[in-house]
Enzyme design. Sequence first.
Site, PDB file in Angstrom:
ATOM      1  N   LYS A 110      55.361  40.759  26.119  1.00 56.28           N
ATOM      2  CA  LYS A 110      56.495  42.350  26.664  1.00 56.28           C
ATOM      3  C   LYS A 110      57.188  42.811  27.590  1.00 56.28           C
ATOM      4  O   LYS A 110      56.009  42.982  28.320  1.00 56.28           O
ATOM      5  CB  LYS A 110      55.308  43.251  26.207  1.00 56.28           C
TER       6      LYS A 110
HETATM    7  O1  G3P Z   1      52.190  50.657  21.571  1.00 59.83           O
HETATM    8  C1  G3P Z   1      53.224  51.503  21.732  1.00 59.83           C
HETATM    9  C2  G3P Z   1      53.316  52.288  20.219  1.00 59.83           C
HETATM   10  O2  G3P Z   1      53.052  52.460  19.198  1.00 59.83           O
HETATM   11  C3  G3P Z   1      52.954  54.171  20.812  1.00 59.83           C
HETATM   12  O3  G3P Z   1      52.425  54.954  19.958  1.00 59.83           O
HETATM   13  O4  G3P Z   1      52.156  56.923  19.292  1.00 59.83           O
HETATM   14  O5  G3P Z   1      52.447  56.523  21.671  1.00 59.83           O
HETATM   15  O6  G3P Z   1      53.902  56.677  20.715  1.00 59.83           O
HETATM   16  P1  G3P Z   1      52.823  56.240  20.674  1.00 59.83           P
END
Ligand code: G3P
Length: 220
Positions: free
Chosen positions: A83
Amino acid sequence: MKFFLDTANLEELKAGARWGIIDGVTTNPSLIAKEGVPLEDQIRRICDIIDGDVSAEVIATEADEMVAQGRELAKIHKNVVVKVPLTRDGITACSRLSRDGIRVNVTLCFSAGQALLAAKAGAYFVSPFAGRLDDIGGDGIGLIRDIVQIYKNYGFNTQVLAASLRHTAHVIEAAKAGAHIGTLPYKVIDGMFNHPLTDKGLDQFMKDYAKVFEVSSAAR
Ligand code: G3P
C-alpha cells in the site's frame, strides 16, 4: 462484492474469519501502531489467519524508499498487497512496483482525478476514503460511483476498494455504487448482522417448536 476487514487486531480477524465471508484485510500505519507489534511481524501473523489479500502500507514518503520497502513487504507472503499513498512519490512507486509484478493498493484517494492517476500507474486497488470525505462535507459515495464509472469507461483493471466505511448504510451505498470491495472495521461488519425482526422471528420459531414438542413428549 468482496469484504475485507479493516483492522490489524488478531482477535477481530480470528472472529471475522469464523464467519467464512472475509476475503482479505487492509491495514495502515495507525492500525498497526495500535497493536504495538512491528509492521512485518504483524503482517505475517495476519497472513496466517486470513487466506486473502492483505494490504501492508509502506512507512515512507519518498519513492525509492517506498519501492525498497514495498519489495520487502511483498516477500513476506504471496497475499501481501503493498500500500502506498496517493502522492507523486506514491504514484511513482506504484508504477515501478506494478511493472515488477508486485500488486499495489494506492490509498488516501479523495478525488476521481487521483483515482485516474492510480489506474494509469497500474494499481491493483485504489482506496477512496468515503467517510473522511463525508467528514469534511464532501460526497464519499459519489466519489466511489464516479471512479467505478470512469474505470468502466476505459476498461481499467484497477479494483475500487471502498475504504473509511463507517456504518451499514455506507456499505450498502458503496455496493450500489459498484465498489469491487468494501473494507470494514470489525464493528461495522458485526453491526450488519443485526435486525430486530430477525431476533423476534427466531425467538418465535423456537417458542412455537418447543411448545408442540414439549406437549408431544408429555403426552407419550
Ligand atoms: O484503512 C483506512 C480507512 O479505512 C480509514 O478509515 O474511519 O479512519 O477514516 P477511517
